[in-house]
Design an enzyme around this catalytic site. Structure first.
Site, PDB file in Angstrom:
ATOM      1  CE1 TYR A  43      -3.598   2.700   0.942  1.00 44.99           C
ATOM      2  CE2 TYR A  43      -1.774   3.610   2.209  1.00 44.99           C
ATOM      3  CZ  TYR A  43      -3.014   3.758   1.640  1.00 44.99           C
ATOM      4  OH  TYR A  43      -3.689   4.945   1.746  1.00 44.99           O
ATOM      5  CD  GLU A  78      -6.012   4.963  -0.840  1.00 43.04           C
ATOM      6  OE1 GLU A  78      -5.930   4.880   0.397  1.00 43.04           O
ATOM      7  OE2 GLU A  78      -7.094   4.979  -1.464  1.00 43.04           O
TER       8      GLU A  78
END
Length: 403
Positions: free
Chosen positions: A125, A213
């Site tokens: 992530y 993101e």
């Protein structure tokens, strides 16, 4: 301004970030041709079909009409049309959409970067955003890619790392290496990750983003680092510098009343309450929403009319507010500094008369230049409009009309 995944990836590619390649499809009948084109470019035989909506959790979401998930795998070109048909045109419901879900007008037909038969892959992530409190940009990253970052933060916070970057200096080489090291990489994958991080940060700064993101960032079995997803939010205040990015705006993904308000030059955000507010100035708007809450109501919107509150502008604001069936009262709270209170009051009265009938009570608090004249205009109008002088008095009247 939010972007679709395929739009975010186009920005990443511009800055040298490797992404999962794909073709956007808007009609089911174009799906097979798109798959063949993608195969020619990538050599892939499997495809990932991804719904393009402004919401996260697409893979876990469900298309109401077909039961399909929002991200599905087509194991061969013969499955492509069926998989696209199960998503395109349907309403995808995720944890981030309302009860009706969001209609899928486009899908991204992407290459399968999880090579069939290969298992030596890792998912990470990574996001880049601004820490407003510290005045620093920050890269948040984790070894637990492919999962909701909120879940990781709650259950295993020790697996989330942060790298702060001074925007006056920019990201440094040692910071890119530190990120790759904490992700447990070595050799070629380590080198590729340092390049990935530097390029991602360059994209974030270069397009004046509020957030990038990537979940997941994939390390492939041959040590490539690829952005498999891209959730991008651009700073609306900087779009004047990027007309090409401004043109990416998809108003079909936004609340229709917010789009209408934006076209009218009103700063409007729809909320879920029962008391609408109309103010001038963001700070006053926040205070007004607080006083509504303290009075027992819930704000139905944030609406800043700006420095001009004439009859035309007030009437437009009324029209937008009254599209919400949950609104039971309207609180107008204006400070007359540049704009005179009596002109605002006259604008409210004129707008009310022009509309013929407003089915909910209106509480008007005007303070500043010519406030007394303004109160007299409201009191003598004969309309279902209640004037107030103090903010607490306005709150009490909101409470009374809701009782």
């Amino acid at each position: 301004m939010n972007l679709h995944e395929y739009q975010g990836k186009s920005i990443l590619n511009k800055y040298g970030v490797a992404t999962q390649r794909g073709v956007v499809v808007e009609k089911v009948e174009d799906a097979v041709a798109a798959a063949k084109k993608l195969t020619e470019e990538t050599g892939t035989g499997w495809y990932v079909v991804k719904a393009q909506i402004h919401a996260g959790g697409r893979g876990k979401g469900t298309v109401e009409e077909t039961g399909s998930h929002g991200v599905v795998l087509a194991k061969g070109i013969d499955q492509v049309e069926e998989k696209v048909k199960g998503i395109l045109g349907g309403h995808l419901m995720t944890a981030q959409t309302n009860g009706k879900g969001k209609k899928v007008n486009k899908v991204l037909l992407a290459e399968d970067v999880y090579y069939p038969g290969e298992s030596e892959t890792s998912e990470f992530y990574m996001s880049v955003l601004l820490d407003r409190e510290r005045g620093r940009n920050v890269i948040i990253y984790s070894t637990e890619g492919g999962m909701d970052i909120e879940t990781v933060s709650e259950n295993t916070p020790e697996l989330i790392f942060k790298e702060e970057i001074d925007p006056r200096v920019g990201i440094q080489g040692f910071q890119c290496r530190n990120i790759a090291f904490k992700l447990g990489l070595s050799g070629e994958a380590f080198k590729q990750m340092t390049k990935f991080v530097a390029s991602l940060y360059a994209a974030y700064e270069g397009c004046d983003a509020s957030m990038f993101e990537i979940n997941p960032v994939l390390k492939t079995s041959d040590n490539k680092i690829i952005a498999v997803d891209a959730k991008v939010t651009l700073d609306g205040n900087a779009l004047f510098k990027h007309p090409d990015y401004a043109a990416m705006r998809d108003t079909t993904e936004e609340d229709p009343t917010e789009v209408e308000a934006d076209a009218a030059g009103l700063n409007f955000v729809k909320l879920d309450g029962n008391v609408a507010c109309m103010v001038n100035g963001a700070g006053l708007a926040m205070a007004t929403m607080d006083i509504i809450k303290y009075s027992g109501g819930n704000p139905a919107n944030f609406l800043d009319v700006g420095g001009t509150a004439d009859a035309e502008r007030v009437e437009k604001a009324f029209h937008i507010i009254l599209k919400d069936p949950n609104v039971k009262a309207i609180l107008i709270n204006i400070f007359g500094g540049i704009v005179r209170c009596d002109r605002v009051a006259q604008g409210v009265v004129d707008a009310y008369k022009n509309m013929g009938n407003i089915p909910v009570p209106i509480i008007v608090r005007l303070q500043g230049t010519n406030a007394e004249e303004a109160k007299r205009l409201i009191d003598e109008s004969g309309l279902n409009v209640h004037s107030a002088v103090l903010l607490q008095e306005a709150a009490d009247k909101v409470k009374a009309v809701l009782a």
